[in-house]
Motif scaffolding. Structure first.
Motif, short mmCIF file in Angstrom:
data_model
loop_
_atom_site.label_atom_id
_atom_site.label_comp_id
_atom_site.label_asym_id
_atom_site.label_seq_id
_atom_site.Cartn_x
_atom_site.Cartn_y
_atom_site.Cartn_z
N ASP A 1 2.71 -9.23 -9.52
CA ASP A 1 2.33 -8.16 -9.43
C ASP A 1 1.98 -7.27 -8.33
N GLU A 2 1.84 -8.11 -7.16
CA GLU A 2 1.51 -7.24 -5.87
C GLU A 2 2.95 -6.93 -5.21
N ALA A 3 4.13 -7.29 -5.60
CA ALA A 3 5.34 -6.95 -4.96
C ALA A 3 5.84 -5.69 -5.75
N VAL A 4 5.42 -5.51 -6.73
CA VAL A 4 5.96 -4.30 -7.77
C VAL A 4 4.86 -3.32 -7.64
N PRO A 5 5.20 -1.84 -7.74
CA PRO A 5 4.51 -0.88 -7.59
C PRO A 5 3.35 -0.92 -8.96
N MET A 6 2.06 -0.58 -8.59
CA MET A 6 1.34 -0.75 -9.72
C MET A 6 1.51 0.33 -10.85
N PHE A 7 2.14 1.32 -10.56
CA PHE A 7 2.65 2.28 -11.43
C PHE A 7 3.35 1.48 -12.62
N LEU A 8 4.28 0.68 -12.18
CA LEU A 8 5.05 -0.12 -12.96
C LEU A 8 4.57 -1.33 -13.46
N SER A 9 3.96 -2.24 -12.73
CA SER A 9 3.34 -3.26 -13.31
C SER A 9 2.11 -3.24 -14.14
N GLY A 10 1.48 -2.16 -14.05
CA GLY A 10 0.53 -1.87 -15.13
C GLY A 10 0.90 -1.50 -16.49
N GLU A 11 2.36 -1.34 -16.77
CA GLU A 11 2.81 -1.11 -18.05
C GLU A 11 2.55 -2.03 -19.15
N ASP A 12 2.36 -1.71 -20.21
CA ASP A 12 1.93 -2.54 -21.46
C ASP A 12 3.31 -3.11 -22.13
N ASN A 13 3.72 -4.46 -21.49
CA ASN A 13 4.60 -5.21 -22.06
C ASN A 13 4.00 -5.82 -23.18
N CYS A 14 4.75 -5.70 -24.30
CA CYS A 14 4.22 -6.35 -25.73
C CYS A 14 5.50 -7.34 -25.95
N GLY A 15 6.56 -7.76 -25.25
CA GLY A 15 7.52 -8.47 -25.60
C GLY A 15 8.53 -7.94 -26.66
N THR B 1 0.89 -1.03 0.12
CA THR B 1 0.05 -0.16 0.08
C THR B 1 1.01 1.19 0.03
N ARG B 2 1.88 1.29 0.82
CA ARG B 2 2.88 2.40 1.08
C ARG B 2 3.46 2.70 -0.44
N MET B 3 4.12 1.75 -0.98
CA MET B 3 4.55 1.87 -2.11
C MET B 3 3.83 2.24 -3.41
N ASN B 4 2.55 1.58 -3.41
CA ASN B 4 1.70 2.13 -4.58
C ASN B 4 1.28 3.61 -4.13
N ASP B 5 0.98 3.83 -3.02
CA ASP B 5 0.50 5.22 -2.60
C ASP B 5 1.73 6.27 -3.00
N ASN B 6 3.06 6.05 -2.82
CA ASN B 6 4.21 6.76 -3.22
C ASN B 6 4.45 6.99 -4.90
N TRP B 7 4.46 5.89 -5.47
CA TRP B 7 4.71 6.01 -6.73
C TRP B 7 3.32 6.92 -7.42
N ALA B 8 1.85 6.64 -7.01
CA ALA B 8 0.91 7.28 -7.70
C ALA B 8 1.08 8.69 -7.43
N ARG B 9 1.55 8.99 -6.17
CA ARG B 9 1.41 10.33 -5.57
C ARG B 9 2.48 11.28 -6.59
N LEU B 10 3.77 10.61 -6.68
CA LEU B 10 4.71 11.21 -7.53
C LEU B 10 4.07 11.43 -8.94
N ALA B 11 3.49 10.39 -9.53
CA ALA B 11 3.31 10.42 -10.90
C ALA B 11 1.91 11.42 -11.12
N THR B 12 1.01 11.54 -10.29
CA THR B 12 0.02 12.52 -10.17
C THR B 12 0.28 13.92 -9.98
N LEU B 13 1.25 14.15 -9.14
CA LEU B 13 1.77 15.38 -8.61
C LEU B 13 2.64 15.85 -10.06
#
Length: 230
Positions: free
Chosen positions: A154-168, A92-104
């Motif tokens: 996915d749960e160990a990696v920030p959602m900001f990163l794990s949600g990225e579009d990986n296409c190979g 939760t803390r990790m997801n909040d920090n990355w989301a806070r930075l991105a939106t700011l």
């Protein structure tokens, strides 16, 4: 998977070979935070009242968290270091920090561009380095999601990163970003006569590099450090 965030930060992209320093990034995090607070007061009150600015800061108490998130982003994007979440609280803390930075950062640019807030006698700078850094982090995540075994959780990696579009695959521009080199240098490395040739292929109309090949080639570049996640 989505490319939403990458599309947002790629708009104001700096040259791929840009070298960013941690001190510069921390200063931009400071300016993005205070600039947003100051701009909100100018937006609705017409001026920056120091007492009201202090009250807003006391309410949000956010500069420390923003600076920490900016440092974490720098460590991952540039140095390839990422601390994985060990439990739900860390997640939760990790997801909040990355989301806070991105939106700011996303909102700070128009705030600072339009209102040019001055805090403590200094005009706040645009977060160009942070935009570039967030884009670079997302490109690295795109590679790691394809090649790094620890990114399968996915749960160990920030959602900001794990949600990225990986296409190979990565584009030549994305490889240039990770290698902190010019796109021209990457294109030259893909020529048949190049030493340690970068193997490319066509994906519709664009030239791309499969992720495993991209990682192999990048490991031989001085500007790239392979990801270490723990």
């Amino acid at each position: 998977m989505s490319s939403f965030w990458r599309n947002q930060f790629e708009k104001n992209f700096l040259p791929a070979q840009t070298k960013l320093g941690l001190d510069e990034i921390i200063q931009e995090a400071h300016d993005a935070y205070w600039g947003s607070l100051g701009a909100s007061l100018m937006k609705f009150n017409g001026e920056i009242d120091p007492a009201k600015l202090k009250s807003l800061d006391q309410l949000y108490n956010g500069e420390s968290a923003v600076r920490t998130a900016a440092k974490d982003c720098y460590d991952y994007a540039i140095n390839g270091r990422l601390s994985l979440a060990k439990d739900g609280e860390e997640e939760t803390r990790m997801n909040d920090n990355w989301a806070r930075l991105a939106t700011l950062v996303l909102s700070a640019r128009p705030d600072i561009e339009v209102f040019s807030p001055r805090i403590g006698g200094h005009e706040m700078v645009l977060p160009k380095g942070l935009e570039h850094l967030l884009f670079q982090a997302l490109v690295r995540a795109r590679l790691d999601l394809d090649t790094h075994p620890k990114f399968e959780d996915d749960e160990a990696v920030p959602m900001f990163l794990s949600g990225e579009d990986n296409c190979g695959y990565l584009t030549l521009k994305e490889i240039a970003v990770l290698g902190q080199m010019s796109e021209r240098a990457v294109r030259n490395a893909a020529q048949p006569a190049a030493a340690d040739r970068l193997q490319t292929r066509k994906e519709q109309s664009q030239t791309v590099v499969d992720s495993e090949e991209a990682l192999r080639w990048l490991k031989g570049r001085r500007g790239f450090i392979a990801t270490r996640a723990d």
